[in-house]
Enzyme design. Structure first.
Site, PDB file in Angstrom:
ATOM      1  N   ASP A   1       0.813  -1.224   0.000  1.00  0.00           N
ATOM      2  CA  ASP A   1       0.000   0.000   0.000  1.00  0.00           C
ATOM      3  C   ASP A   1       0.846   1.274   0.000  1.00  0.00           C
ATOM      4  O   ASP A   1       0.674   2.147   0.860  1.00  0.00           O
ATOM      5  CB  ASP A   1      -0.942   0.025   1.210  1.00  0.00           C
ATOM      6  CG  ASP A   1      -1.744  -1.253   1.371  1.00  0.00           C
ATOM      7  OD1 ASP A   1      -2.147  -1.821   0.343  1.00  0.00           O
ATOM      8  OD2 ASP A   1      -1.946  -1.695   2.515  1.00  0.00           O
TER       9      ASP A   1
ATOM     10  N   GLU B   1     -11.442   1.100  -3.228  1.00  0.00           N
ATOM     11  CA  GLU B   1     -10.739   1.487  -1.995  1.00  0.00           C
ATOM     12  C   GLU B   1      -9.471   2.248  -2.357  1.00  0.00           C
ATOM     13  O   GLU B   1      -9.216   2.557  -3.519  1.00  0.00           O
ATOM     14  CB  GLU B   1     -10.389   0.224  -1.187  1.00  0.00           C
ATOM     15  CG  GLU B   1      -9.539  -0.768  -1.959  1.00  0.00           C
ATOM     16  CD  GLU B   1      -9.313  -2.082  -1.230  1.00  0.00           C
ATOM     17  OE1 GLU B   1      -9.466  -2.117  -0.008  1.00  0.00           O
ATOM     18  OE2 GLU B   1      -8.966  -3.076  -1.897  1.00  0.00           O
TER      19      GLU B   1
END
Length: 541
Positions: free
Chosen positions: A15, A188
């Site tokens: 991420d 997301e």
């Protein structure tokens, strides 16, 4: 010209949130249940990266005791504005079931090395929150939105909420959904950018597995559902490139160079297969977890960003033309004689910091106080570092004097509380001190040696342990003198320490394999183990 070799951050570095401040690039990565929270790297060339101290290094900023595996820090967002760094991070307390109980926090610092301010609580609307600094002076929190209702999809679009800098609080009544994603669902990881009169929204979809992808949408305004999705293929994905070395690319962040070039940092995985398996189903086992790749980006005639080389990305990428050569380690090798008074940056602990309750370090020794089993979510006395290569050796020397089988200390390969193995010293009623190898696989515990546990001679004070990881499998060795090594006749499947294996039975599958040192004393008598050194050496693939 220098080349970026992907992945640029090897081993569990998921991420990525990448930014540039002046001539320096920074990447912040998720750490989940591992402490300290948020992993930071810096570089001036995007090729060579140096590890920095983690910002969430105190329980004031992060308290994860009791957090489930793969809870904790999800997708931190690093930004720079108004002369300081802004870090938004999420502490997820529930990972399974209908609810995702979480809290989003904000901390700031004028220097990337800290100190970081006490956390400001933002909200719990959804995870993957990022802070957008509008050119007009306003600030917004952009985030995935969680919906617990079983008759709705749980990923309920991307929400934008105004943030008041004067009060340092969100304004809930300004919240609005700006993007619902596509039919791929699971939207997301949002990041907003202002470029050439548009707001560009980069968002992940498809789940952080082999169907993962990143899409881009844009709008002239930040009004409700005003964003239009980029036409054609996803911005980046490996869903349709099963033979490519890099997989799972998607969630990430965009950055521009001083010279006007553009790059995108994305999570990535490098799965492998057993010899008797198809390389398509299962697509593979990612024991190094989700790593970080960087791809070059160009803009088409319609003003949409496109990954150079196609949406599958490239292993070798041209570095920025104005890159400044950065000195950094050539590999992940580590040798630690424990001479310092603090743990080296490579080390991590589970959920809580390394403090007096866990042990001591310095003057050539790491002492761990035996506490909960490795299956616990609370007081685990373990220090560990990431696997960053498919093939490596790691070894240590331990002195431990147990007097009950409830006391154990040794060398572990660890994914989460349900998936790990180790070689350790313990006590046997018939043999006294012995060496055992055990594995926890989906919560099922197996002692491999049992009655054949290796007896430690009475005149042997310390025992040396080594693990040899060879991509698909790994094993353990021991020595009574540090010179002559004996194999333990147990070969373990490395796939059990992968996201992909854990995903088959459990929703939390976001980290990667670690190797480390641990002491257990679930009798509660806190028997101590002394480790003289730790050595981790990578081998060629």
């Amino acid at each position: 010209m220098m080349k970026i070799e992907n992945p640029v951050l090897r081993g569990f570095n998921a991420d990525p949130s990448m930014i540039r401040v002046g001539d320096t690039y920074y990447i912040a990565n998720s750490t989940f249940e591992w402490f300290p929270g948020v992993r930071l790297h810096e570089s001036k060339d995007m090729v060579h990266w140096n590890l920095l101290p983690s910002p969430l290094s105190t329980t004031t900023l992060l308290d994860m005791k009791g957090n489930p595996a793969s809870g904790g820090i999800w997708a931190p967002d690093l930004s720079y504005a108004d002369g300081k760094f802004w870090l938004v991070y999420t502490d997820v307390k529930i990972t399974e079931g209908a609810f995702k109980d979480m809290t989003n926090y904000l901390t700031t610092a004028t220097d990337i090395h800290g100190p970081w301010t006490d956390p400001i609580k933002l909200n719990g609307v959804g995870f993957d929150a990022s802070l957008f600094h509008d050119e007009n002076g306003k600030k917004y929190l952009v985030q995935q939105t969680w919906d617990h209702r079983e008759y709705h999809h749980p990923f309920n679009g991307i929400t934008l909420t105004e943030f008041d800098v004067k009060t340092m609080k969100l304004q809930p009544k300004t919240a609005r959904t700006i993007y619902n994603g596509t039919q791929v669902k699971l939207v997301e990881g949002p990041h907003l950018y202002q470029i050439n009169g548009y707001y560009y929204l980069f968002a992940a979809q498809g789940g952080t597995v082999f169907t993962h992808q990143e899409v881009v949408a844009r709008s002239r305004t930040l009004d409700t559902l005003s964003f239009e999705t980029e036409p054609g293929d996803p911005f980046i994905t490996n869903m349709d490139t099963p033979d490519f070395y890099l997989q799972k690319q998607g969630h990430g962040a965009l950055v521009n160079t001083p010279g006007g070039e553009w790059y995108y940092a994305s999570l990535v995985a490098r799965p492998w297969n057993h010899k008797n398996e198809s390389a398509y189903d299962p697509r593979g086992w990612s024991t190094l977890g989700r790593e970080t790749s960087i791809q070059k980006v160009e803009w088409d005639d319609e003003g949409w960003p496109r990954v150079v080389g196609g949406h599958g990305g490239q292993v070798e990428v041209e570095a920025p033309k104005d890159a400044i050569l950065t000195k950094a380690p050539d590999n992940g090798d580590q040798h630690d004689d424990f001479d310092q008074s603090e743990l080296a940056l490579e080390w991590n602990t589970l959920r809580v910091p390394f403090e007096n309750h866990m042990g001591r370090i310095g003057q050539g020794q790491l002492t761990l106080i035996g506490r909960d089993s490795l299956a616990s979510d609370f007081d685990v006395s373990m220090v560990a570092r990431r696997w960053q290569a498919f093939n490596f050796n790691a070894e240590t020397k331990v002195t431990f004097k147990p007097y009950t089988y409830q006391q154990m200390a040794g060398l572990t390969n660890f994914y989460n509380d349900n998936h790990w193995s180790w070689i350790f010293v313990t006590w046997d009623e018939k043999k006294g001190r012995v060496i055992e190898v055990a594995e926890n696989n989906r919560g099922h515990y197996t002692s491999y040696l049992k009655d054949d546990a290796i007896q430690i001679p009475d005149d042997v004070e310390a025992v040396w342990f080594r693990t040899q990881v060879r991509k698909q499998s790994y094993g353990y060795q021991y020595s009574f003198d540090g010179q002559t090594w004996q194999d333990v006749p147990v070969s373990l499947d490395a796939a059990i320490l992968s996201d992909d294996y854990v995903l088959q039975t459990y929703g939390g599958f976001f980290t990667g394999a670690f190797v480390g040192l641990a002491a257990v004393d679930y009798s509660g008598y806190e028997q101590e183990a002394d480790f003289d050194y730790f050595d981790y050496k990578e081998l060629p693939d």
